[in-house]
Write a protein that holds these residues in place. Structure first.
Motif, short mmCIF file in Angstrom:
data_model
loop_
_atom_site.label_atom_id
_atom_site.label_comp_id
_atom_site.label_asym_id
_atom_site.label_seq_id
_atom_site.Cartn_x
_atom_site.Cartn_y
_atom_site.Cartn_z
N ILE A 6 -8.02 88.39 -14.37
CA ILE A 6 -7.77 88.77 -15.92
C ILE A 6 -9.42 88.64 -16.57
O ILE A 6 -9.61 89.72 -17.31
CB ILE A 6 -6.99 87.87 -16.77
N PHE A 21 -11.32 91.70 -17.91
CA PHE A 21 -11.75 91.81 -19.48
C PHE A 21 -13.23 92.01 -19.69
O PHE A 21 -13.51 92.71 -20.52
CB PHE A 21 -11.03 90.38 -20.09
N SER A 22 -14.04 91.35 -18.82
CA SER A 22 -15.27 91.59 -18.92
C SER A 22 -15.96 93.11 -18.61
O SER A 22 -16.59 93.48 -19.22
CB SER A 22 -16.18 90.50 -17.99
N GLY A 27 -14.93 95.33 -21.07
CA GLY A 27 -16.08 95.29 -22.30
C GLY A 27 -17.22 95.87 -22.13
O GLY A 27 -17.78 96.26 -23.15
N VAL A 29 -12.85 96.89 -27.31
CA VAL A 29 -12.86 95.81 -26.30
C VAL A 29 -14.26 95.28 -26.33
O VAL A 29 -14.52 94.03 -26.61
CB VAL A 29 -12.64 96.43 -24.93
N VAL A 53 -15.64 91.53 -27.30
CA VAL A 53 -16.40 90.52 -26.53
C VAL A 53 -17.79 90.05 -27.17
O VAL A 53 -18.28 89.17 -27.10
CB VAL A 53 -16.65 91.64 -25.14
N PHE A 110 -7.94 81.51 -21.27
CA PHE A 110 -6.95 82.28 -20.51
C PHE A 110 -6.11 81.43 -19.80
O PHE A 110 -4.92 81.90 -19.84
CB PHE A 110 -7.88 83.28 -19.62
#
Lengths: 243, 89
Positions: A51, A55-56, A59, A70, A74, A109
């Motif tokens: 995850i 996400f990174s 982003g 996104v 971030v 997370f």
């Protein structure tokens, strides 16, 4: 009255059987040492890592001057953490930003993962939190040696010099106590929150209460604990550097 | 749920101990965290512009205060775990 006792007994069963004995354990025998591996925790940790990577990646995939949704999120988090670290440690602290931000994201997370049904928070397992605590401990000692030099780092354990033999014991106990409380705080909060959710939901027959409990213990406490974990790591590093 | 013969007293006292451990152990942190929060509110009322810094410091202070409560929680879990493993079959 009889029903109340029955449901308390049922809640007790839930707590002790489903949560205390980790369900999936593999024992690995190497020579005379037994290595116990908690499969559930490892799988959940990998899910958290996937995850975070996703996400990174999403982003920063296409960096733009006017960011998308996104990227804006971030940037908001990283910018806030950056400012916070600069306030606490000054300009030198910025090289610890990746560490603190990673700790924050991982713990946040992990805590939020417990909200999703069938998944468990990896931070509800003492092994995970103790691992993170030991990591922070090693970094604190390492950065202490790097900034002060080995001699004056060791001398720091003798202070106050008047009661040097006693001071060594007290300082060492304080140093280990920091790690223990750092990791046990996260573990206790997450595990305790999870157990309260299970027991109260069962007492209320899963009626209306679980979402509220999950919102409070899972999302709110999870975010606060992640923030506190990162901030305490930062404070310990600052103290360890002796500035 | 069956109790191992001859262990009724251990079960009763263990449950009582876990309850007392949590009840008394939550006392101190509760008062301490309340103190921290009240002082932070006073500070914010006096200087509203320092609210963000004060809230941050308050959260860290409360988290540190909370650790004694967490220790008693861990001890209560250990007692319950012992009962669940060895007393109840």
């Amino acid at each position: 009255m009889e029903k109340v006792f029955q449901s308390i007994g049922r809640a007790f069963e839930l707590v002790t059987i489903e949560n205390m004995d980790s369900v999936n354990q593999i024992t690995w025998r190497i020579g005379k040492v037994d290595l116990v591996i908690n499969v559930t925790t490892i799988i959940m940790t990998w899910i958290v890592m996937i995850i975070i990577i996703l996400f990174s990646y999403l982003g920063v995939r296409k960096l733009k001057k006017y960011p998308g949704k996104v990227q804006a999120l971030v940037e908001l988090i990283i910018d806030g953490l950056d400012k916070l670290i600069k306030d606490t440690m000054g300009e030198v602290g910025r090289k610890y930003l990746p560490l603190i931000a990673t700790l924050f994201f991982f713990v946040a997370f992990s805590n939020w993962l417990g909200v999703i049904p069938l998944l468990k928070s990896p931070t509800g397992d003492l092994n995970t939190t103790l691992g993170l605590g030991i990591l922070v401990f090693l970094i604190v000692q390492g950065s202490g040696i790097a900034t002060k030099g080995l001699f004056s780092y060791l001398k720091g354990f003798l202070e106050p010099l008047v009661i040097a033999p006693l001071a060594v014991v007290i300082n060492l106990a304080g140093e280990f106590g920091k790690t223990v409380s750092h990791s046990f705080r996260l573990f206790g909060n997450i595990l305790g929150g999870g157990l309260i959710i299970i027991v109260l939901s069962d007492l209320f027959k899963y009626l209306l209460i679980p979402p509220v409990l999950h919102a409070f213990f899972g999302l709110f406490i999870g975010a606060v604990q992640a923030f506190v974990f990162g901030m305490l790591a930062l404070v310990y590093i600052t103290v360890g550097r002796g500035e | 749920m069956e109790i191992v013969a001859g262990c009724e007293w251990i079960l009763a006292l263990g449950l009582l101990a876990a309850g007392f451990c949590m009840g008394i152990g939550a006392w101190g942190p509760a008062i301490g965290e309340g103190n921290v929060a009240s002082k932070a509110v006073e500070g914010i009322a006096r200087q509203p512009e320092s609210a963000t810094v004060l809230t941050r410091t308050m959260l860290i202070g409360q988290a540190v205060t909370e650790s004694t409560g967490i220790y008693s929680l861990v001890i209560a879990f250990l007692i319950l775990n012992f009962i669940g493993r060895f007393i109840i079959k």
